[in-house]
Design an enzyme around this catalytic site. Structure first.
Site, PDB file in Angstrom:
ATOM      1  N   GLU A 172      60.438  58.400  58.188  1.00  0.00           N
ATOM      2  CA  GLU A 172      59.026  58.263  58.546  1.00  0.00           C
ATOM      3  C   GLU A 172      58.325  59.588  58.852  1.00  0.00           C
ATOM      4  O   GLU A 172      57.152  59.753  58.517  1.00  0.00           O
ATOM      5  CB  GLU A 172      58.879  57.327  59.758  1.00  0.00           C
ATOM      6  N   SER A 187      60.764  20.648  31.513  1.00  0.00           N
ATOM      7  CA  SER A 187      59.651  20.151  30.698  1.00  0.00           C
ATOM      8  C   SER A 187      58.317  20.118  31.433  1.00  0.00           C
ATOM      9  O   SER A 187      57.286  19.818  30.810  1.00  0.00           O
ATOM     10  CB  SER A 187      59.980  18.751  30.174  1.00  0.00           C
TER      11      SER A 187
END
Length: 869
Positions: free
Chosen positions: A112, A391
């Site tokens: 950081e 489907s």
């Protein structure tokens, strides 16, 4: 002046002065430009200084209480009623910096802010690099925030990316560094930052992911994993995305090695540990509506400028689309046996549901699984799954696009026959058989694969992909292949994706991205409205025709177990298959399948349901009644949310017309097409058929021809039958042949009976009945034939009687008979004889008429009895 100019000397001097003026003018111009530029930049600097001063002056004060405590976020339902608070304190254990191991500090500082111990709150070197990136990539492309800046940003500033906010952030960071030590600021950061999964602060994160209450117990791999989370806590959540989390963790480990915080050997050993093996998540109590709240947090985290930490620290008010009654019902359906008693007795069985408002795209309820999550922000089987849709994708990838681009009708004839993918691979239907010519409606209702792929091949992969993407269906690398048309995805989709796409069909072709958040209100009163804009995804005729065909799926196709007779409902089933390898490995029976879907909608609500198993294994398959669970779940949810409200049917737009066609040809029926072969289908206006089918131009032959001779009436009786729906469209030609002679017409009639009088005795009569189309006399049926032989007339010869002996003459006594036995006298006039003969003829005629009537009635009676049989 005039005197000087009039002398030669004066003119010469004036001329010399004129020659020297240009240089003086140039010097004056440069001077003016310099002064103007100086003034401009001075004004710019002053204005900039005033602007910066104004920005700094409007910065919030460094409130010591806010450095230690977060402002809770409040969440509201669809009726703007508050139902929960996201309180960071509830999910945070405050830790003193002295209890944080150096290893953990180094992990966070390495990734950081590596110069955290050196700068004064702002890292100038890092800021220069970010400025360069922002010039090439636009403002906000790369940040230069130090740990100190992140503290003030999360606790005091709005999340928006603006120059004003950045200046305030830098100013407050410098000010914070002046008032607090580096250790104090790092302590604030480690306790304030959000780590995902509801974990606020490093101590809570260690418990959430590793179940470690003492930070000293964290390994290098543990510390690196935690340090990598704050950048994108939801994406790097190891419980949901372990691969991304491991990649991020290894990046942090490499940075720790580069900056000398760990050795190369330690780095290699830490990277060798799998993230999955690291995890030991702590159990927690489920919050009300947690599945829905998790989706809310996911959406808010994705908003530009809002960090995950803001959810627990910024005091936001989040207004959602939650229907609490629907959410509670969905959870009961999935997590109890109150509504469905047939759930498999298998801990690995799962189900996921997304329920949305068809017209608005608002998510009303989410069913995250069969069991309550034991970790916050855990895996959600409604929104996080990536499963092949089977489907259920056919309306989205096959039939929807082909209607949109080529205006196919619902009665489009597609031949279901042996067929291959473009690479030559055979395509099989689920029933391993072929249905021949079928309408598109029938192909969709019966979930036939071959017609679906034919439609996809016709419209093209690019058109199909673009159509589906507009409906929110994601594709890996923006690519699709032909097997996608029957659900063979590489990555798959979620119930949230599927529900969103189906809702557009029910919303007349308008797609609205499914969402849980309507607006967010900040503590300063600012409001962000987040309702997605509607998108016209398809023509209204495409939406209506798909919806009407999907109604057939639930009334007469594969989705009848989801049908709700009282609702105009459309829907589609979907099933996936195991690979041959999986079948062999896990002993899967022939009819066992891994996933079963059902997605359906009304004009009010849309729901998508997935059922299956969260892992492969012995016994982990759906078979028998298990394969109907998705439909059953859909039905009990849709029935509940639809009760006590009116649900209109799907609106037929003006662009669509309904036409009767032959089911096998798709053409207009002829007058002789059987009614059983006529279906009514929808066409885009202007594309309806104009050609009449010739399939049934060979009209039916008359049936049940009866040719009978009535001896008493000396007549041949003819009767026959014809289909009731066709008899008014034909005339019957009656043909006669006597004794092997040629056939000659004797009668045309609309009746189905005829009488031939006075046939020739001893002759054989052959009869033909031919049906002739009234509108097309050239169209004739095959003849119905029958024959009858007329018997010869029998002539009786007189019989000779034996001669009687002569009678004796009566005596007078013999003649004396009683008066009442004396016979009447014989008629002696011709008139009386004629009267008797006329009477006999009348009796004979009456007898003949009676016999014919009785014969006809008898035949009619027999025909009616036959029809009843």
């Amino acid at each position: 002046m005039s005197d000087n100019m009039n002398t030669r000397t004066g003119r010469r001097r004036a001329k010399e002065q004129t020659k020297t003026n240009p240089n003086k003018k140039k010097k004056g111009l440069f001077k003016k430009l310099f002064i103007a530029t100086a003034v401009f930049f001075s004004v710019l600097v002053i204005a900039g200084g005033i602007t910066v001063f104004s920005m700094i002056a409007s910065s919030p004060q460094l409130d010591e209480e806010r450095l230690l405590l977060a402002q809770s976020t409040e969440i509201y339902d669809q009726n703007d009623e508050s139902f929960t608070l996201l309180e960071a304190v509830e999910n945070r254990i405050y830790v003193n910096i002295n209890d944080v191991p150096e290893l953990v500090e180094n992990a966070f500082i390495s990734v950081e802010d590596i110069r955290f111990r050196e700068h004064f709150g702002v890292d100038v070197r890092r800021m220069v690099g970010a400025v360069a990136a922002n010039i090439t990539g636009g403002f906000g492309a790369e940040g230069a925030s130090t740990i100190t800046q992140q503290v003030v940003k999360n606790l005091f500033l709005s999340p928006e990316k603006t120059i004003s906010r950045k200046i305030q952030e830098q100013y407050l960071a410098i000010k914070l560094e002046q008032q607090y030590s580096k250790d104090q600021i790092l302590e604030m950061y480690l306790n304030a930052i959000y780590f995902g999964n509801g974990a606020y602060g490093v101590q809570q994160a260690a418990i959430t992911y590793f179940n470690k209450e003492n930070l000293e117990d964290l390994t290098i791999a543990d510390a690196a994993l935690l340090a990598g989370l704050p950048q994108r806590p939801n994406y790097y959540n190891p419980l949901k995305n372990p691969e991304a989390a491991e990649k991020r963790r290894n990046t942090v480990i490499s940075l720790m090695e580069r900056h000398g915080k760990i050795t190369a050997e330690e780095a290699e050993q830490a990277k060798a540990v799998s993230v999955v093996d690291q995890l030991n998540p702590a159990k927690r109590e489920e919050s009300p509506y947690q599945a829905f709240i998790d989706q809310v947090l996911t959406e808010v985290e994705a908003i530009e400028g809002i960090t995950t930490s803001d959810l627990y620290t910024a005091g936001l008010k989040i207004y959602t689309t939650l229907d609490r009654n629907a959410q509670s019902h969905v959870e009961k359906v999935l997590q109890t046996d109150e509504f469905i008693q047939g759930y498999p007795d298998n801990e690995d069985f799962q189900a996921g549901v997304t329920l949305i408002d068809t017209a608005t795209g608002q998510i009303k309820a989410i069913g995250s699984g069969r069991h309550q999550n034991e970790v916050k922000r855990g895996f959600n089987f409604a929104t996080d799954i990536k499963k092949q849709p089977g489907s259920t994708i056919k309306p989205v990838l096959d039939y929807g696009p082909v209607i949109e681009h080529f205006k196919w009708s619902t009665g489009k004839i597609i031949v279901d026959e042996p067929h291959n993918y473009s690479d030559g691979t055979p395509i099989r239907n689920h029933n391993r058989s072929y249905s021949g010519p079928v309408t598109m409606r029938k192909a969709l209702a019966d979930s036939l694969n071959i017609p679906a792929i034919k439609a996809l091949q016709e419209v093209g992969l690019d058109n199909a992909r673009d159509f589906a993407k507009t409906l929110g269906i994601p594709f890996e690398n923006d690519q699709i292949y032909e097997p996608y048309g029957i659900g063979g995805f590489t990555t798959g989709i979620s119930t949230l994706d599927l529900a969103g796409s189906y809702a557009a069909f029910g919303n007349e072709g308008i797609y609205i991205e499914p969402h849980t958040v309507r607006k967010i209100e900040f503590p300063d009163g600012r409001v962000i409205k987040l309702t997605p804009d509607p998108v016209v995804a398809m023509s209204d005729y495409t939406a209506f025709m798909i919806s009407d065909m999907l109604k057939s799926v639930v009334t007469s196709g594969t989705g009848t177990h989801a049908n709700i007779p009282s609702l105009p409902l459309a829907g589609k089933t979907g099933t996936t298959n195991f690979s041959a390898e999986d079948k062999n490995t896990f002993n899967i029976p022939a009819n066992g399948v891994p996933d079963v879907w059902f997605a359906g909608y009304t004009t009010r609500y849309t729901a998508a349901v997935w059922t299956g198993y969260d892992r492969k294994g012995e016994g982990n398959y759906l078979i028998g009644n298990d394969r109907r669970l998705a439909q059953q779940i859909f039905k009990v949810i849709m029935e509940e949310v639809s009760k006590q409200i009116e649900t209109p049917d799907f609106n037929q737009p003006d662009s669509v017309v309904k036409v009767g066609i032959e089911r096998k040809t798709g053409l207009l029926p002829s007058p002789f097409t059987p009614k059983s072969e006529i279906v009514y289908e929808y066409f885009v206006k202007g594309t309806e058929p104009t050609k009449v089918s010739e399939e049934y131009q060979h009209i039916p032959t008359p049936t049940d021809l009866s040719v009978a001779y009535n001896k008493d009436s000396d007549q041949i009786m003819l009767t026959w039958d014809y289909p009731s729906d066709l008899k008014d469209a034909v005339t019957f030609n009656i043909m006669q042949s006597i004794d092997d002679g040629g056939f000659e017409p004797i009668m045309k009639t609309k009746d189905m009976q005829h009488i031939i009088t006075s046939p020739t005795p001893g002759s054989t009569y052959r009869i033909q009945i031919i049906a002739v189309a009234d509108e097309s006399p050239e169209v004739k049926s095959d003849p119905a034939e029958g024959e009858v032989s007329i018997p010869e007339v029998e002539i009786e010869e007189p019989v000779e009687e034996d001669p009687e002996p002569p009678e004796e003459s009566p005596t007078d006594e013999d003649l004396e008979l009683p008066i009442d036995l004396i016979p009447d006298p014989e008629p002696d006039s011709e008139e009386e004889t004629e009267i008797e003969e006329e009477k006999e003829e009348e009796d004979t005629a009456t007898s003949t008429s009676t016999s014919l009537t009785e014969a006809v009635l008898d035949i009619e009676k027999k025909k009616k009895e036959k029809e009843r049989d």
